[in-house]
Scaffold this motif. Structure first.
Motif, short mmCIF file in Angstrom:
data_model
loop_
_atom_site.label_atom_id
_atom_site.label_comp_id
_atom_site.label_asym_id
_atom_site.label_seq_id
_atom_site.Cartn_x
_atom_site.Cartn_y
_atom_site.Cartn_z
N ARG A 1 0.72 -1.46 0.00
CA ARG A 1 -0.32 -0.17 -0.07
C ARG A 1 0.77 1.43 0.00
NH1 ARG A 1 -3.27 -1.74 -2.81
NH2 ARG A 1 -4.58 0.78 -1.88
N PRO A 2 0.28 1.83 -0.43
CA PRO A 2 2.17 3.23 -0.56
C PRO A 2 1.19 4.05 0.00
CG PRO A 2 -0.95 3.97 -2.36
CD PRO A 2 -0.88 2.56 -1.56
N LEU A 3 2.40 4.64 0.84
CA LEU A 3 2.16 5.57 1.68
C LEU A 3 1.01 6.75 2.02
CD1 LEU A 3 6.59 5.59 3.71
CD2 LEU A 3 4.07 3.78 4.23
N VAL B 1 -6.32 -3.71 7.42
CA VAL B 1 -5.35 -4.97 7.25
C VAL B 1 -6.65 -5.96 5.78
CG1 VAL B 1 -4.41 -7.32 7.58
CG2 VAL B 1 -3.38 -4.79 8.47
N MET B 2 -7.46 -5.75 6.89
CA MET B 2 -8.05 -6.81 5.41
C MET B 2 -9.26 -6.54 4.19
SD MET B 2 -10.67 -9.15 8.20
CE MET B 2 -11.95 -8.97 7.54
N GLU B 3 -9.66 -4.99 4.84
CA GLU B 3 -10.09 -3.73 3.96
C GLU B 3 -8.90 -3.57 2.76
OE1 GLU B 3 -11.50 0.44 3.25
OE2 GLU B 3 -10.29 0.18 5.07
N ASN B 4 -7.83 -3.90 2.96
CA ASN B 4 -6.75 -3.58 1.76
C ASN B 4 -6.41 -4.70 1.28
OD1 ASN B 4 -6.35 -0.31 1.29
ND2 ASN B 4 -6.82 -1.00 3.67
N SER B 5 -6.62 -6.21 1.60
CA SER B 5 -5.96 -7.19 0.98
C SER B 5 -7.14 -6.85 -1.06
CB SER B 5 -7.00 -8.56 1.75
OG SER B 5 -8.67 -8.59 1.99
N PRO B 6 -6.38 -7.73 -1.29
CA PRO B 6 -6.93 -7.85 -2.97
C PRO B 6 -8.16 -8.35 -3.36
CG PRO B 6 -4.73 -8.54 -2.78
CD PRO B 6 -5.05 -8.63 -1.42
N TRP B 7 -8.54 -9.43 -2.44
CA TRP B 7 -9.85 -9.83 -2.48
C TRP B 7 -11.46 -8.76 -2.35
CZ3 TRP B 7 -13.83 -10.43 1.07
CH2 TRP B 7 -15.73 -12.09 0.75
N GLY C 1 -8.24 0.86 -3.16
CA GLY C 1 -7.63 0.55 -1.89
C GLY C 1 -7.29 1.42 -0.87
N ASP C 2 -6.71 1.90 0.30
CA ASP C 2 -6.56 2.97 0.59
C ASP C 2 -5.27 2.99 0.87
OD1 ASP C 2 -9.03 2.71 1.65
OD2 ASP C 2 -8.49 2.27 3.89
N VAL D 1 -1.12 4.58 3.39
CA VAL D 1 -1.35 4.03 4.83
C VAL D 1 -1.67 5.50 5.63
CG1 VAL D 1 0.67 4.06 6.68
CG2 VAL D 1 0.59 2.91 4.74
N PHE D 2 -1.57 6.09 4.97
CA PHE D 2 -2.15 7.89 5.55
C PHE D 2 -3.61 7.57 5.65
CE2 PHE D 2 -2.81 12.13 5.11
CZ PHE D 2 -1.94 12.86 5.70
N ASN D 3 -4.45 7.41 4.79
CA ASN D 3 -5.58 6.81 4.83
C ASN D 3 -5.95 5.63 6.54
OD1 ASN D 3 -8.36 5.59 4.10
ND2 ASN D 3 -8.52 8.35 3.51
N ALA D 4 -5.29 4.65 5.77
CA ALA D 4 -5.47 3.67 7.58
C ALA D 4 -5.82 4.75 8.53
CB ALA D 4 -4.82 2.77 6.56
N LEU D 5 -4.63 4.72 8.51
CA LEU D 5 -4.12 5.91 9.89
C LEU D 5 -4.96 6.81 9.97
CD1 LEU D 5 -0.56 6.52 9.93
CD2 LEU D 5 -1.48 5.21 11.37
N GLY D 6 -5.70 7.20 9.09
CA GLY D 6 -7.24 8.83 9.56
C GLY D 6 -7.69 7.67 9.99
N ASP D 7 -8.48 6.46 9.23
CA ASP D 7 -9.67 5.61 9.68
C ASP D 7 -9.40 5.30 11.36
OD1 ASP D 7 -10.17 5.83 6.94
OD2 ASP D 7 -9.53 3.64 6.19
N THR D 8 -8.08 4.83 11.26
CA THR D 8 -8.36 4.38 12.85
C THR D 8 -8.60 5.55 13.50
OG1 THR D 8 -6.22 2.51 12.52
CG2 THR D 8 -6.62 2.82 14.71
N VAL D 9 -7.99 6.84 13.46
CA VAL D 9 -8.80 8.23 14.22
C VAL D 9 -9.82 7.96 14.63
CG1 VAL D 9 -8.10 10.60 14.61
CG2 VAL D 9 -6.04 8.96 14.06
N PHE D 10 -10.54 7.90 13.19
CA PHE D 10 -12.23 8.25 13.63
C PHE D 10 -12.52 6.57 14.43
CE2 PHE D 10 -10.51 11.15 9.93
CZ PHE D 10 -11.10 12.36 10.53
N VAL D 11 -12.24 6.02 14.16
CA VAL D 11 -12.94 5.15 15.27
C VAL D 11 -12.95 5.37 16.32
CG1 VAL D 11 -12.39 2.30 15.59
CG2 VAL D 11 -12.45 2.93 13.06
#
Length: 193
Positions: A40-42, A109-115, A131-132, A134-144
């Protein structure tokens, strides 16, 4: 029977605020590391780094820190709080929050799997999804975490109202959300914005 060294170490980590912060940071760093190893791109390959991208069709969608889908992660955090508090009512809030962070990390991690990327990207009428970052995944975790904390602070009716309001806002703004996204995954054609 004496506790094992591993049990003592985990008790020390989870019994202090500093230890809990270390565990929370470790969860987020492991998630970021796994996403990086998955390729995944940073940050956004589009060449910009922003805190918000409101266009679900732009190259920055799911690549910047936040977007309309961040509201879905708030709703996910609300759901995690309600479920975890029900299952483990005697746990301290910090332990519940760490469990919510771990759940969010596993989902990212699951959301960014190819399937899963293919499943979301090929749903009838869905916006293009690759896919997301890494920056977006960090943001998503903050929003959770924000959703979790909001659910903890609000009365149940307010929590449910917030979740419904966010779902409605996403549906009206970009014709997506948990309900419309689920319908798309089930093959129902929901035209995009």
């Amino acid at each position: 029977m004496a506790p094992r060294p591993a049990d003592r170490a985990s008790n020390v980590l989870l019994s202090t605020k500093a230890g809990q912060v270390i565990v929370g940071a470790a969860i987020v760093l492991v998630m970021a590391g796994i996403l990086d190893l998955m390729g995944r791109p940073l940050v956004c390959d589009c060449g910009t780094v922003r805190l918000w991208d409101g266009d679900p069709h732009s190259p920055g969608s799911s690549q910047q820190f936040s977007d309309w889908y961040s509201a879905l992660h708030v709703v996910f955090g609300i759901g995690l709080y309600l479920a975890l508090h029900r299952v483990r009512p005697h746990w301290p809030t910090r332990w519940l929050l760490l469990t919510a962070l771990a759940s969010s990390a596993v989902w990212e991690v699951m959301e960014n799997s190819p399937w899963i990327i293919a499943m979301f990207g090929q749903a009838v009428g869905a916006p293009e999804y690759h896919g997301d970052s890494v920056f977006n995944a960090l943001g998503d975790t903050v929003f959770v975490a924000l959703g979790f904390l909001a659910a903890r602070a609000l009365p149940l009716k307010g929590t449910i109202g917030l979740a419904l309001l966010l779902e409605l806002a996403i549906a009206l703004a970009i014709r997506d959300g948990f309900v419309l996204g689920t319908l798309r995954l089930l093959g129902v054609s929901v035209p995009p914005v």
